[in-house]
Design a protein around this motif. Structure first.
Motif, PDB file in Angstrom:
ATOM      1  N   GLU A 151       0.821  -1.206   0.000  1.00 54.73           N
ATOM      2  CA  GLU A 151       0.000   0.000   0.000  1.00 54.73           C
ATOM      3  C   GLU A 151       0.855   1.255   0.000  1.00 54.73           C
ATOM      4  O   GLU A 151       0.549   2.243  -0.673  1.00 54.73           O
ATOM      5  N   ILE A 152       1.968   1.216   0.778  1.00 55.23           N
ATOM      6  CA  ILE A 152       2.859   2.379   0.827  1.00 55.23           C
ATOM      7  C   ILE A 152       3.579   2.551  -0.508  1.00 55.23           C
ATOM      8  O   ILE A 152       3.685   3.648  -1.049  1.00 55.23           O
ATOM      9  N   GLY A 153       4.074   1.454  -1.057  1.00 54.58           N
ATOM     10  CA  GLY A 153       4.875   1.545  -2.271  1.00 54.58           C
ATOM     11  C   GLY A 153       4.063   1.726  -3.537  1.00 54.58           C
ATOM     12  O   GLY A 153       4.544   2.258  -4.523  1.00 54.58           O
ATOM     13  N   ALA A 154       2.776   1.282  -3.501  1.00 55.49           N
ATOM     14  CA  ALA A 154       1.989   1.307  -4.723  1.00 55.49           C
ATOM     15  C   ALA A 154       1.584   2.714  -5.127  1.00 55.49           C
ATOM     16  O   ALA A 154       1.338   2.989  -6.284  1.00 55.49           O
ATOM     17  N   GLY A 155       1.508   3.618  -4.189  1.00 59.06           N
ATOM     18  CA  GLY A 155       1.088   4.968  -4.501  1.00 59.06           C
ATOM     19  C   GLY A 155      -0.410   5.051  -4.679  1.00 59.06           C
ATOM     20  O   GLY A 155      -1.172   4.203  -4.223  1.00 59.06           O
ATOM     21  N   VAL A 156      -0.846   6.072  -5.367  1.00 58.62           N
ATOM     22  CA  VAL A 156      -2.269   6.313  -5.571  1.00 58.62           C
ATOM     23  C   VAL A 156      -2.722   5.607  -6.844  1.00 58.62           C
ATOM     24  O   VAL A 156      -2.017   5.600  -7.845  1.00 58.62           O
ATOM     25  N   VAL A 157      -3.894   4.973  -6.791  1.00 55.87           N
ATOM     26  CA  VAL A 157      -4.424   4.238  -7.940  1.00 55.87           C
ATOM     27  C   VAL A 157      -5.500   5.093  -8.608  1.00 55.87           C
ATOM     28  O   VAL A 157      -6.447   5.541  -7.958  1.00 55.87           O
ATOM     29  N   LEU A 158      -5.337   5.305  -9.922  1.00 60.33           N
ATOM     30  CA  LEU A 158      -6.231   6.182 -10.679  1.00 60.33           C
ATOM     31  C   LEU A 158      -6.841   5.436 -11.859  1.00 60.33           C
ATOM     32  O   LEU A 158      -6.232   4.489 -12.384  1.00 60.33           O
ATOM     33  N   PRO A 159      -8.032   5.848 -12.304  1.00 58.06           N
ATOM     34  CA  PRO A 159      -8.552   5.307 -13.571  1.00 58.06           C
ATOM     35  C   PRO A 159      -7.660   5.759 -14.720  1.00 58.06           C
ATOM     36  O   PRO A 159      -7.434   6.957 -14.920  1.00 58.06           O
ATOM     37  N   ALA A 160      -7.128   4.817 -15.462  1.00 60.42           N
ATOM     38  CA  ALA A 160      -6.080   5.123 -16.442  1.00 60.42           C
ATOM     39  C   ALA A 160      -6.570   6.051 -17.547  1.00 60.42           C
ATOM     40  O   ALA A 160      -5.869   6.990 -17.946  1.00 60.42           O
ATOM     41  N   ALA A 161      -7.777   5.820 -18.066  1.00 60.24           N
ATOM     42  CA  ALA A 161      -8.280   6.654 -19.164  1.00 60.24           C
ATOM     43  C   ALA A 161      -8.501   8.095 -18.706  1.00 60.24           C
ATOM     44  O   ALA A 161      -8.224   9.044 -19.452  1.00 60.24           O
ATOM     45  N   VAL A 162      -8.977   8.269 -17.469  1.00 60.11           N
ATOM     46  CA  VAL A 162      -9.191   9.619 -16.938  1.00 60.11           C
ATOM     47  C   VAL A 162      -7.862  10.337 -16.764  1.00 60.11           C
ATOM     48  O   VAL A 162      -7.718  11.521 -17.090  1.00 60.11           O
ATOM     49  N   LEU A 163      -6.861   9.602 -16.252  1.00 58.19           N
ATOM     50  CA  LEU A 163      -5.537  10.209 -16.089  1.00 58.19           C
ATOM     51  C   LEU A 163      -4.953  10.597 -17.440  1.00 58.19           C
ATOM     52  O   LEU A 163      -4.352  11.674 -17.584  1.00 58.19           O
ATOM     53  N   SER A 164      -5.108   9.746 -18.435  1.00 56.16           N
ATOM     54  CA  SER A 164      -4.598  10.054 -19.770  1.00 56.16           C
ATOM     55  C   SER A 164      -5.203  11.345 -20.307  1.00 56.16           C
ATOM     56  O   SER A 164      -4.497  12.206 -20.840  1.00 56.16           O
ATOM     57  N   ALA A 165      -6.534  11.480 -20.167  1.00 56.67           N
ATOM     58  CA  ALA A 165      -7.197  12.697 -20.643  1.00 56.67           C
ATOM     59  C   ALA A 165      -6.721  13.920 -19.857  1.00 56.67           C
ATOM     60  O   ALA A 165      -6.478  14.985 -20.444  1.00 56.67           O
ATOM     61  N   ALA A 166      -6.553  13.771 -18.551  1.00 51.16           N
ATOM     62  CA  ALA A 166      -6.111  14.895 -17.720  1.00 51.16           C
ATOM     63  C   ALA A 166      -4.706  15.348 -18.107  1.00 51.16           C
ATOM     64  O   ALA A 166      -4.419  16.545 -18.159  1.00 51.16           O
ATOM     65  N   ILE A 167      -3.829  14.396 -18.380  1.00 47.14           N
ATOM     66  CA  ILE A 167      -2.457  14.745 -18.782  1.00 47.14           C
ATOM     67  C   ILE A 167      -2.475  15.562 -20.069  1.00 47.14           C
ATOM     68  O   ILE A 167      -1.814  16.598 -20.180  1.00 47.14           O
ATOM     69  N   GLU A 168      -3.231  15.102 -21.053  1.00 45.90           N
ATOM     70  CA  GLU A 168      -3.262  15.809 -22.331  1.00 45.90           C
ATOM     71  C   GLU A 168      -3.887  17.192 -22.187  1.00 45.90           C
ATOM     72  O   GLU A 168      -3.462  18.156 -22.829  1.00 45.90           O
ATOM     73  N   GLN A 169      -4.901  17.302 -21.349  1.00 46.89           N
ATOM     74  CA  GLN A 169      -5.548  18.595 -21.151  1.00 46.89           C
ATOM     75  C   GLN A 169      -4.610  19.596 -20.486  1.00 46.89           C
ATOM     76  O   GLN A 169      -4.530  20.756 -20.872  1.00 46.89           O
ATOM     77  N   VAL A 170      -3.889  19.143 -19.468  1.00 48.67           N
ATOM     78  CA  VAL A 170      -3.091  20.063 -18.648  1.00 48.67           C
ATOM     79  C   VAL A 170      -1.733  20.365 -19.275  1.00 48.67           C
ATOM     80  O   VAL A 170      -1.274  21.510 -19.273  1.00 48.67           O
ATOM     81  N   ARG A 171      -1.087  19.370 -19.836  1.00 52.33           N
ATOM     82  CA  ARG A 171       0.282  19.594 -20.300  1.00 52.33           C
ATOM     83  C   ARG A 171       0.348  20.553 -21.496  1.00 52.33           C
ATOM     84  O   ARG A 171       1.411  21.094 -21.798  1.00 52.33           O
ATOM     85  N   ALA A 172      -0.805  20.775 -22.145  1.00 52.52           N
ATOM     86  CA  ALA A 172      -0.831  21.750 -23.231  1.00 52.52           C
ATOM     87  C   ALA A 172      -0.489  23.148 -22.745  1.00 52.52           C
ATOM     88  O   ALA A 172      -0.064  24.002 -23.524  1.00 52.52           O
ATOM     89  N   ALA A 173      -0.677  23.399 -21.455  1.00 52.95           N
ATOM     90  CA  ALA A 173      -0.367  24.721 -20.895  1.00 52.95           C
ATOM     91  C   ALA A 173       1.077  24.846 -20.433  1.00 52.95           C
ATOM     92  O   ALA A 173       1.494  25.931 -20.011  1.00 52.95           O
ATOM     93  N   ALA A 174       1.860  23.779 -20.503  1.00 45.91           N
ATOM     94  CA  ALA A 174       3.270  23.855 -20.096  1.00 45.91           C
ATOM     95  C   ALA A 174       4.080  24.617 -21.139  1.00 45.91           C
ATOM     96  O   ALA A 174       3.751  24.614 -22.334  1.00 45.91           O
ATOM     97  N   ALA A 175       5.128  25.264 -20.711  1.00 47.32           N
ATOM     98  CA  ALA A 175       5.971  26.050 -21.612  1.00 47.32           C
ATOM     99  C   ALA A 175       6.693  25.141 -22.601  1.00 47.32           C
ATOM    100  O   ALA A 175       7.128  24.038 -22.253  1.00 47.32           O
ATOM    101  N   ARG A 176       6.837  25.609 -23.830  1.00 45.64           N
ATOM    102  CA  ARG A 176       7.564  24.844 -24.842  1.00 45.64           C
ATOM    103  C   ARG A 176       9.071  25.082 -24.739  1.00 45.64           C
ATOM    104  O   ARG A 176       9.870  24.208 -25.056  1.00 45.64           O
ATOM    105  N   SER A 177       9.469  26.265 -24.301  1.00 45.58           N
ATOM    106  CA  SER A 177      10.897  26.562 -24.169  1.00 45.58           C
ATOM    107  C   SER A 177      11.382  26.164 -22.781  1.00 45.58           C
ATOM    108  O   SER A 177      10.587  25.912 -21.874  1.00 45.58           O
ATOM    109  N   ARG A 178      12.710  26.117 -22.623  1.00 41.68           N
ATOM    110  CA  ARG A 178      13.322  25.756 -21.338  1.00 41.68           C
ATOM    111  C   ARG A 178      13.942  26.975 -20.664  1.00 41.68           C
ATOM    112  O   ARG A 178      14.814  26.838 -19.816  1.00 41.68           O
ATOM    113  N   GLU A 179      13.475  28.151 -21.049  1.00 41.25           N
ATOM    114  CA  GLU A 179      14.025  29.366 -20.455  1.00 41.25           C
ATOM    115  C   GLU A 179      13.838  29.359 -18.939  1.00 41.25           C
ATOM    116  O   GLU A 179      14.745  29.714 -18.183  1.00 41.25           O
TER     117      GLU A 179
END
Length: 360
Positions: free
Chosen positions: A109-137
């Motif tokens: 339980e300690i090592g497994a971390g948090v368990v998430l619905p995979a499809a929901v996490l996939s959609a959330a990643i794509e939605q949010v990461r679009a706002a990340a900066a493209r440059s490394r400034e």
């Protein structure tokens, strides 16, 4: 040693590896009673023959033998003592097996971390990461902040012109709260993998975000820099003066090229103009550069408003939003605009309007 050949409690303690206080306790229990107690001083005196009994008591107590069973072993016959010892060892083995099972479950339980619905996490990643900066400034702005708490996992990214944040409800929460800033580029490659899973375990370990599911895992590098305090940014937003609920596809159709767009919201609804010269507070198109205003299906509440956007900031927010209608909450023409689905509030995006100086 006393004159009559007896030894003091201190001498017995040293000889059998017990403390004087333990010997006093065993005296009170009747396990190891002194031969003589001085009536004037209360000093306890023992015989040399009691050393072996003291050693036996220490060894039996060392393996967790209850006091009453120690007495039976010391004072009973050999066969009875053997049966008692065998029964005690069997009980210890049983408890050890139970403890090992419990410990294994806890470690999982300690090592497994948090368990998430995979499809929901996939959609959330794509939605949010679009706002990340493209440059490394500013390196940390090229990352996505992942925060795990008792009741949700929140993903947040910002490039200073946009900010997107979404909460995902876990199937099973983790045992402790944690956060990590993950390189957005690394997250981009796991969407198809997540789509093939029902659930995924997510944890932060040794400088990496580790996602495990379906017998395999993916690892993403963690950035060490501190992520901006986006909660303070959200809490500091000015009160909403104008709210627009607009058809997403209709607004997206006006953002197909790089030309800026001006929105005019009033009691009659919403109109948009593309390709003009705008400025904060009065973004109407200027002179012949303007195209004709176009009406968009929308409902408007609050104050009349004119505001301009660059497609490169507004379009990603609309593409990643959920549902056919989008809600835009506006405090002012030069303040961050909150973009949400009109029916699903899990994803929130801040978009900065544009100020394009009027040129003659």
């Amino acid at each position: 040693m006393a004159d009559d050949g007896l030894i003091t409690i201190g001498a017995l303690a040293r000889a059998c590896g017990l403390t004087a206080s333990a010997l006093r306790f065993y005296d009170d229990c009747g396990l190891l009673v002194p031969v003589r107690v001085d009536g004037a001083t209360g000093y306890r005196y023992y015989s040399e023959a009691q050393v072996d009994r003291g050693v036996m008591i220490r060894r039996l107590r060392g393996i967790g033998m209850p006091l009453e069973v120690v007495a039976e072993i010391l004072d009973g016959d050999g066969a009875r003592a053997e049966r008692l010892l065998d029964a005690h060892v069997s009980e210890l083995a049983r408890r050890a097996r139970e403890a090992a099972v419990v410990a294994r479950v806890i470690k999982e339980e300690i090592g497994a971390g948090v368990v998430l619905p995979a499809a929901v996490l996939s959609a959330a990643i794509e939605q949010v990461r679009a706002a990340a900066a493209r440059s490394r400034e500013i390196p940390v702005l090229a990352g996505v902040l992942v925060e795990s708490s008792a009741d949700s996992v929140t993903l947040t990214a910002t490039d200073r012109y946009r900010l997107s944040t979404r909460a995902v409800v876990p199937v099973r929460p983790s045992g402790k709260a944690w956060s990590a800033v993950v390189d957005a580029g690394g997250l981009g490659g796991i969407g198809s993998w997540l789509q093939g899973l029902a659930e995924v375990s997510v944890r932060s370990a040794a400088g990496e975000l580790v996602l495990t599911g379906g017998g395999s895992e993916r690892r993403c590098a963690i950035l060490e820099e501190a992520f901006p305090d986006y909660r303070a940014m959200l809490a500091g937003l000015a009160p909403v003066r104008t709210r627009m609920v607009v058809a997403r596809d209709a607004l997206l159709a006006l953002l197909e090229d790089s030309a800026p767009i001006a929105l005019v919201a009033d009691r009659s609804g919403l109109s948009a103009t593309r390709g003009g010269q705008f400025e904060y507070g009065s973004p109407r198109c200027r002179e012949s550069q303007a195209n004709e205003p176009q009406r968009i299906p929308a409902s408007v509440t609050g104050a009349d408003l004119e505001i301009a956007f660059s497609p490169r900031t507004l379009r990603p927010a609309l593409v990643s939003a959920i549902g056919p209608e989008i809600m835009l909450d506006v405090a002012a023409a030069d303040a961050p605009v909150v973009v949400r689905s009109a029916t699903d509030g899990d994803l929130t995006t801040l978009v900065m309007p544009t100020a394009i100086a009027n040129s003659k």
